[in-house]
Design a protein around this motif. Structure first.
Motif, PDB file in Angstrom:
ATOM      1  N   SER A  44     -11.220   0.387  -9.466  1.00 12.73           N
ATOM      2  CA  SER A  44      -9.806   0.668  -9.205  1.00 12.73           C
ATOM      3  C   SER A  44      -9.342   0.001  -7.914  1.00 12.73           C
ATOM      4  N   LEU A  45     -10.196  -0.047  -6.908  1.00  7.49           N
ATOM      5  CA  LEU A  45      -9.810  -0.691  -5.651  1.00  7.49           C
ATOM      6  C   LEU A  45      -9.786  -2.207  -5.775  1.00  7.49           C
ATOM      7  N   ILE A  46     -10.634  -2.771  -6.602  1.00  9.17           N
ATOM      8  CA  ILE A  46     -10.599  -4.214  -6.849  1.00  9.17           C
ATOM      9  C   ILE A  46      -9.299  -4.586  -7.561  1.00  9.17           C
ATOM     10  N   ILE A  47      -8.929  -3.800  -8.564  1.00  6.51           N
ATOM     11  CA  ILE A  47      -7.661  -4.048  -9.268  1.00  6.51           C
ATOM     12  C   ILE A  47      -6.493  -3.925  -8.296  1.00  6.51           C
ATOM     13  N   THR A  48      -6.518  -2.894  -7.481  1.00  2.00           N
ATOM     14  CA  THR A  48      -5.446  -2.695  -6.506  1.00  2.00           C
ATOM     15  C   THR A  48      -5.340  -3.874  -5.550  1.00  2.00           C
ATOM     16  N   THR A  49      -6.469  -4.327  -5.032  1.00  2.00           N
ATOM     17  CA  THR A  49      -6.455  -5.447  -4.089  1.00  2.00           C
ATOM     18  C   THR A  49      -5.940  -6.717  -4.747  1.00  2.00           C
ATOM     19  N   ALA A  50      -6.433  -7.015  -5.945  1.00  2.00           N
ATOM     20  CA  ALA A  50      -6.031  -8.251  -6.621  1.00  2.00           C
ATOM     21  C   ALA A  50      -4.547  -8.257  -6.954  1.00  2.00           C
ATOM     22  N   ILE A  51      -4.071  -7.177  -7.524  1.00  2.00           N
ATOM     23  CA  ILE A  51      -2.677  -7.133  -7.960  1.00  2.00           C
ATOM     24  C   ILE A  51      -1.728  -7.016  -6.771  1.00  2.00           C
ATOM     25  N   TRP A  52      -2.054  -6.136  -5.829  1.00  2.00           N
ATOM     26  CA  TRP A  52      -1.142  -5.938  -4.702  1.00  2.00           C
ATOM     27  C   TRP A  52      -1.031  -7.167  -3.810  1.00  2.00           C
ATOM     28  N   THR A  53      -2.121  -7.912  -3.622  1.00  2.00           N
ATOM     29  CA  THR A  53      -1.989  -9.118  -2.804  1.00  2.00           C
ATOM     30  C   THR A  53      -1.106 -10.146  -3.509  1.00  2.00           C
ATOM     31  N   HIS A  54      -1.215 -10.234  -4.822  1.00  2.00           N
ATOM     32  CA  HIS A  54      -0.362 -11.148  -5.572  1.00  2.00           C
ATOM     33  C   HIS A  54       1.106 -10.696  -5.515  1.00  2.00           C
ATOM     34  N   HIS A  55       1.335  -9.409  -5.751  1.00  2.00           N
ATOM     35  CA  HIS A  55       2.698  -8.883  -5.717  1.00  2.00           C
ATOM     36  C   HIS A  55       3.267  -8.940  -4.305  1.00  2.00           C
ATOM     37  N   TRP A  56       2.413  -8.747  -3.300  1.00  2.00           N
ATOM     38  CA  TRP A  56       2.845  -8.821  -1.909  1.00  2.00           C
ATOM     39  C   TRP A  56       3.314 -10.239  -1.581  1.00  2.00           C
ATOM     40  N   ARG A  57       2.607 -11.243  -2.104  1.00  6.03           N
ATOM     41  CA  ARG A  57       3.025 -12.631  -1.904  1.00  6.03           C
ATOM     42  C   ARG A  57       4.357 -12.897  -2.600  1.00  6.03           C
ATOM     43  N   ASP A  58       4.494 -12.418  -3.829  1.00  3.94           N
ATOM     44  CA  ASP A  58       5.768 -12.590  -4.536  1.00  3.94           C
ATOM     45  C   ASP A  58       6.907 -11.853  -3.831  1.00  3.94           C
ATOM     46  N   GLY A  59       6.596 -10.699  -3.264  1.00  2.44           N
ATOM     47  CA  GLY A  59       7.609  -9.904  -2.586  1.00  2.44           C
ATOM     48  C   GLY A  59       8.156 -10.575  -1.346  1.00  2.44           C
ATOM     49  N   TYR A  80       4.452 -10.030   5.684  1.00  2.00           N
ATOM     50  CA  TYR A  80       3.542 -10.435   4.610  1.00  2.00           C
ATOM     51  C   TYR A  80       2.121 -10.595   5.145  1.00  2.00           C
ATOM     52  N   LEU A  81       1.972 -11.272   6.281  1.00  2.00           N
ATOM     53  CA  LEU A  81       0.647 -11.478   6.869  1.00  2.00           C
ATOM     54  C   LEU A  81       0.019 -10.164   7.327  1.00  2.00           C
ATOM     55  N   VAL A  82       0.818  -9.293   7.921  1.00  2.00           N
ATOM     56  CA  VAL A  82       0.317  -7.989   8.351  1.00  2.00           C
ATOM     57  C   VAL A  82      -0.150  -7.183   7.132  1.00  2.00           C
ATOM     58  N   GLY A  83       0.614  -7.229   6.047  1.00  2.00           N
ATOM     59  CA  GLY A  83       0.224  -6.522   4.829  1.00  2.00           C
ATOM     60  C   GLY A  83      -1.062  -7.052   4.225  1.00  2.00           C
ATOM     61  N   LEU A  84      -1.266  -8.362   4.291  1.00  2.00           N
ATOM     62  CA  LEU A  84      -2.500  -8.940   3.762  1.00  2.00           C
ATOM     63  C   LEU A  84      -3.721  -8.486   4.549  1.00  2.00           C
ATOM     64  N   VAL A  85      -3.552  -8.245   5.826  1.00  2.00           N
ATOM     65  CA  VAL A  85      -4.664  -7.752   6.645  1.00  2.00           C
ATOM     66  C   VAL A  85      -4.826  -6.245   6.457  1.00  2.00           C
ATOM     67  N   ALA A  86      -3.715  -5.514   6.399  1.00  2.00           N
ATOM     68  CA  ALA A  86      -3.766  -4.054   6.337  1.00  2.00           C
ATOM     69  C   ALA A  86      -4.269  -3.528   4.992  1.00  2.00           C
ATOM     70  N   LEU A  87      -3.960  -4.215   3.898  1.00  2.00           N
ATOM     71  CA  LEU A  87      -4.340  -3.712   2.574  1.00  2.00           C
ATOM     72  C   LEU A  87      -5.859  -3.574   2.399  1.00  2.00           C
ATOM     73  N   PRO A  88      -6.654  -4.619   2.629  1.00  2.00           N
ATOM     74  CA  PRO A  88      -8.098  -4.440   2.454  1.00  2.00           C
ATOM     75  C   PRO A  88      -8.701  -3.441   3.437  1.00  2.00           C
ATOM     76  N   LEU A  89      -8.184  -3.403   4.658  1.00  2.00           N
ATOM     77  CA  LEU A  89      -8.698  -2.437   5.632  1.00  2.00           C
ATOM     78  C   LEU A  89      -8.413  -1.009   5.190  1.00  2.00           C
ATOM     79  N   SER A  90      -7.209  -0.744   4.735  1.00  2.00           N
ATOM     80  CA  SER A  90      -6.872   0.613   4.298  1.00  2.00           C
ATOM     81  C   SER A  90      -7.650   0.999   3.044  1.00  2.00           C
ATOM     82  N   LEU A  91      -7.838   0.055   2.120  1.00  2.00           N
ATOM     83  CA  LEU A  91      -8.615   0.367   0.909  1.00  2.00           C
ATOM     84  C   LEU A  91     -10.087   0.593   1.228  1.00  2.00           C
TER      85      LEU A  91
END
Length: 116
Positions: A44-59, A80-91
């Protein structure tokens, strides 16, 4: 498919709806807790990371599409850059905390719940 056609679509494709994948990831995480399964939790965390980083880039370019509500406005590149760093750390912290819960449940002798 031609790249020019793909970048000028009048609407977003269905799989760019962030709500769908977020709901799937949450359901997988809940299932992993009920079944005491760390591999399902990791999935579930792998799916979250893969999809959210893609959607975060589109966003960053078009905003994040939340199906029934609509889209957010595009945001700054710095965010966008802060989110890319924060997402894997929080997960990572979610994985650590939830893995401890699963291990405590196993150590207390609680039986996993199987739906079959």
């Amino acid at each position: 498919m031609n790249l020019q056609v793909a970048t000028t679509l009048p609407h977003r494709p269905f799989l760019h709806c962030t709500t769908v994948f977020s709901a799937i990831a949450v359901l997988l995480a809940l299932l992993s807790i009920k079944m005491h399964s760390i591999p399902y939790l990791k999935l579930s965390l792998i799916i979250t990371t893969a999809i959210w980083t893609h959607h975060w880039r589109d966003g960053y370019r078009r905003g994040i599409w939340i199906c029934p509500i609509g889209s957010t406005p595009p945001y700054w590149y710095f965010l966008y850059l802060v989110g890319l760093v924060a997402l894997p750390l929080s997960l990572h912290f979610v994985l650590r905390f939830t893995s401890e819960l699963i291990n405590k449940a196993k150590n207390q002798g609680l039986q996993p719940v199987y739906f079959i």
